[in-house]
Design a protein around this motif. Structure first.
Motif, PDB file in Angstrom:
ATOM      1  N   VAL A   1      12.230   0.844  -6.026  1.00 24.39           N
ATOM      2  CA  VAL A   1      13.531   1.558  -6.038  1.00 24.39           C
ATOM      3  C   VAL A   1      13.844   1.797  -7.344  1.00 24.39           C
ATOM      4  O   VAL A   1      14.556   2.977  -7.634  1.00 24.39           O
ATOM      5  N   SER A   2      13.360   0.924  -8.517  1.00 22.27           N
ATOM      6  CA  SER A   2      13.830   1.316  -9.791  1.00 22.27           C
ATOM      7  C   SER A   2      12.976   2.431 -10.290  1.00 22.27           C
ATOM      8  O   SER A   2      13.856   3.366 -10.965  1.00 22.27           O
ATOM      9  N   TYR A   3      11.876   2.752  -9.824  1.00 18.15           N
ATOM     10  CA  TYR A   3      10.992   4.089 -10.400  1.00 18.15           C
ATOM     11  C   TYR A   3      11.706   5.204  -9.819  1.00 18.15           C
ATOM     12  O   TYR A   3      12.005   6.314 -10.292  1.00 18.15           O
ATOM     13  N   LEU A   4      12.328   5.147  -8.421  1.00 19.88           N
ATOM     14  CA  LEU A   4      12.971   6.387  -7.843  1.00 19.88           C
ATOM     15  C   LEU A   4      14.385   6.415  -8.400  1.00 19.88           C
ATOM     16  O   LEU A   4      14.418   7.668  -8.493  1.00 19.88           O
ATOM     17  N   ALA A   5      14.978   5.478  -8.553  1.00 24.35           N
ATOM     18  CA  ALA A   5      16.305   5.806  -9.399  1.00 24.35           C
ATOM     19  C   ALA A   5      15.925   6.417 -10.754  1.00 24.35           C
ATOM     20  O   ALA A   5      16.733   7.359 -10.897  1.00 24.35           O
ATOM     21  N   ALA A   6      15.098   6.112 -11.373  1.00 22.87           N
ATOM     22  CA  ALA A   6      14.682   6.461 -12.618  1.00 22.87           C
ATOM     23  C   ALA A   6      14.368   8.162 -12.460  1.00 22.87           C
ATOM     24  O   ALA A   6      14.746   8.920 -13.325  1.00 22.87           O
TER      25      ALA A   6
ATOM     26  N   ILE B   1       0.883  -1.213   0.032  1.00 16.07           N
ATOM     27  CA  ILE B   1      -0.026   0.067   0.100  1.00 16.07           C
ATOM     28  C   ILE B   1       0.896   1.200  -0.039  1.00 16.07           C
ATOM     29  O   ILE B   1       0.476   2.070  -0.855  1.00 16.07           O
ATOM     30  N   SER B   2       1.937   1.351   0.726  1.00 16.82           N
ATOM     31  CA  SER B   2       2.795   2.579   0.900  1.00 16.82           C
ATOM     32  C   SER B   2       3.485   2.665  -0.682  1.00 16.82           C
ATOM     33  O   SER B   2       3.433   3.746  -1.070  1.00 16.82           O
ATOM     34  N   ARG B   3       3.860   1.625  -1.079  1.00 15.41           N
ATOM     35  CA  ARG B   3       4.732   1.757  -2.514  1.00 15.41           C
ATOM     36  C   ARG B   3       3.754   2.312  -3.464  1.00 15.41           C
ATOM     37  O   ARG B   3       3.971   3.235  -4.156  1.00 15.41           O
ATOM     38  N   GLU B   4       2.383   1.946  -3.369  1.00 14.24           N
ATOM     39  CA  GLU B   4       1.425   2.433  -4.494  1.00 14.24           C
ATOM     40  C   GLU B   4       1.171   3.906  -4.347  1.00 14.24           C
ATOM     41  O   GLU B   4       1.041   4.587  -5.369  1.00 14.24           O
ATOM     42  N   ILE B   5       1.256   4.371  -2.990  1.00 13.79           N
ATOM     43  CA  ILE B   5       0.815   5.645  -2.630  1.00 13.79           C
ATOM     44  C   ILE B   5       2.129   6.496  -3.107  1.00 13.79           C
ATOM     45  O   ILE B   5       2.061   7.525  -3.822  1.00 13.79           O
ATOM     46  N   VAL B   6       3.453   6.212  -2.999  1.00 15.82           N
ATOM     47  CA  VAL B   6       4.638   6.745  -2.981  1.00 15.82           C
ATOM     48  C   VAL B   6       4.628   6.937  -4.788  1.00 15.82           C
ATOM     49  O   VAL B   6       5.010   7.847  -5.409  1.00 15.82           O
ATOM     50  N   ILE B   7       4.538   5.582  -5.560  1.00 17.72           N
ATOM     51  CA  ILE B   7       4.641   5.654  -6.795  1.00 17.72           C
ATOM     52  C   ILE B   7       3.557   6.449  -7.580  1.00 17.72           C
ATOM     53  O   ILE B   7       3.902   7.309  -8.684  1.00 17.72           O
ATOM     54  N   SER B   8       2.509   6.339  -7.103  1.00 17.17           N
ATOM     55  CA  SER B   8       1.326   7.216  -7.620  1.00 17.17           C
ATOM     56  C   SER B   8       1.744   8.711  -7.779  1.00 17.17           C
ATOM     57  O   SER B   8       1.515   9.469  -8.364  1.00 17.17           O
TER      58      SER B   8
ATOM     59  N   GLY C   1       6.903  16.976 -16.818  1.00 17.70           N
ATOM     60  CA  GLY C   1       7.057  16.713 -18.258  1.00 17.70           C
ATOM     61  C   GLY C   1       7.866  15.396 -18.590  1.00 17.70           C
ATOM     62  O   GLY C   1       8.312  14.857 -19.616  1.00 17.70           O
ATOM     63  N   GLN C   2       7.950  14.378 -17.571  1.00 15.23           N
ATOM     64  CA  GLN C   2       8.866  13.381 -17.330  1.00 15.23           C
ATOM     65  C   GLN C   2       8.166  12.051 -16.941  1.00 15.23           C
ATOM     66  O   GLN C   2       8.890  11.247 -16.489  1.00 15.23           O
ATOM     67  N   ARG C   3       6.961  12.139 -17.278  1.00 17.09           N
ATOM     68  CA  ARG C   3       6.240  10.898 -16.834  1.00 17.09           C
ATOM     69  C   ARG C   3       6.595   9.656 -17.650  1.00 17.09           C
ATOM     70  O   ARG C   3       6.719   8.442 -16.881  1.00 17.09           O
ATOM     71  N   GLU C   4       7.307   9.682 -18.665  1.00 11.10           N
ATOM     72  CA  GLU C   4       8.055   8.439 -19.543  1.00 11.10           C
ATOM     73  C   GLU C   4       9.063   7.905 -18.485  1.00 11.10           C
ATOM     74  O   GLU C   4       9.285   6.509 -18.761  1.00 11.10           O
ATOM     75  N   GLN C   5       9.667   8.743 -17.676  1.00 10.49           N
ATOM     76  CA  GLN C   5      10.795   8.113 -17.042  1.00 10.49           C
ATOM     77  C   GLN C   5      10.221   6.944 -15.778  1.00 10.49           C
ATOM     78  O   GLN C   5      10.987   6.249 -15.405  1.00 10.49           O
ATOM     79  N   VAL C   6       8.883   7.092 -15.314  1.00  9.91           N
ATOM     80  CA  VAL C   6       8.610   6.282 -14.501  1.00  9.91           C
ATOM     81  C   VAL C   6       7.374   5.487 -14.901  1.00  9.91           C
ATOM     82  O   VAL C   6       6.208   5.226 -14.326  1.00  9.91           O
ATOM     83  N   ALA C   7       7.318   5.293 -16.480  1.00 10.13           N
ATOM     84  CA  ALA C   7       6.267   4.267 -16.918  1.00 10.13           C
ATOM     85  C   ALA C   7       6.304   2.864 -16.414  1.00 10.13           C
ATOM     86  O   ALA C   7       7.400   2.472 -15.855  1.00 10.13           O
ATOM     87  N   VAL C   8       5.356   2.215 -16.333  1.00  7.98           N
ATOM     88  CA  VAL C   8       5.242   0.715 -15.867  1.00  7.98           C
ATOM     89  C   VAL C   8       6.488  -0.183 -16.653  1.00  7.98           C
ATOM     90  O   VAL C   8       6.320  -0.119 -18.084  1.00  7.98           O
ATOM     91  N   SER C   9       7.225  -0.855 -15.704  1.00  7.64           N
ATOM     92  CA  SER C   9       8.008  -1.457 -16.202  1.00  7.64           C
ATOM     93  C   SER C   9       7.570  -2.971 -16.355  1.00  7.64           C
ATOM     94  O   SER C   9       6.541  -3.483 -15.720  1.00  7.64           O
ATOM     95  N   TRP C  10       8.753  -3.898 -16.666  1.00  9.78           N
ATOM     96  CA  TRP C  10       8.203  -5.335 -16.701  1.00  9.78           C
ATOM     97  C   TRP C  10       8.151  -5.670 -15.027  1.00  9.78           C
ATOM     98  O   TRP C  10       7.584  -6.618 -14.885  1.00  9.78           O
TER      99      TRP C  10
END
Length: 182
Positions: free
Chosen positions: A166-171, A97-104, A114-123
């Motif tokens: 972690v991957s999304y935050l790194a990106a 649940i925490s991850r969903e809030i943070v990533i959303s 203007g950088q949404r593609e940097q955190v697009a859904v990954s595999w």
């Protein structure tokens, strides 16, 4: 109104049905709730597939689809935490649940930059979602063989949840760091 958007709205309508089925005082209630959750998971996959296949992606669908997913999964996580009343279920649920809030929030902020593609859904996110859905179906059902499979899948999903976060935050890190003082 596109077919994928209709499926997403249908998934939203399944949420109260899922909740009611879980609490109906009959022996098959958890099975019915697990079936409704499974149906929601299938519509989640199907609406994305059809949006791409039929080229029916819309801004409304792009907004509503993740909302429907997050609400359905969060509802299921809250139900299993309440039902199992175990630290072994509560900890991975809180992580998810925490991850969903943070990533959303991150995706929203990155879209503003203007950088949404940097955190697009990954595999990793897709594998996490699959493990999460299967775990929740098993745990909601309450049937011991499914619970036996659902518990390890819940932990696999929790690990993938952290990995994807972690991957999304790194990106997004360079954008976060650049704007941290503004």
């Amino acid at each position: 109104m596109t077919i994928p958007n209709i499926l997403t709205l249908f998934r939203l309508l399944l949420i109260p049905i899922f909740l009611v089925m879980f609490y109906v005082p009959v022996f098959w209630a958890h099975w019915a709730a697990a079936f409704v959750f499974w149906l929601a998971a299938i519509t989640d996959w199907l609406d994305g597939y059809l949006a791409r296949k039929l080229q029916q992606s819309t801004p409304f669908g792009a907004f509503l689809d993740p909302v429907a997913d997050k609400v359905m999964v969060t509802a299921a996580l809250v139900l299993i935490v309440q039902d199992y009343q175990s630290l072994w279920v509560t900890v991975p649920a809180i992580i998810m649940i925490s991850r969903e809030i943070v990533i959303s929030a991150l995706r929203e902020w990155m879209a503003e930059m203007g950088q949404r593609e940097q955190v697009a859904v990954s595999w990793i996110g897709k594998v996490k979602t699959t493990a999460q859905m299967l775990a929740l179906i098993g745990l909601v059902s309450g049937w011991e063989p499914f619970v036996f499979l659902g518990m390890p899948l819940l932990y696999i999903a929790a690990v993938l949840t952290l990995w994807s976060m972690v991957s999304y935050l790194a990106a997004a890190w360079q954008y976060l760091w650049k704007h941290a003082g503004s």
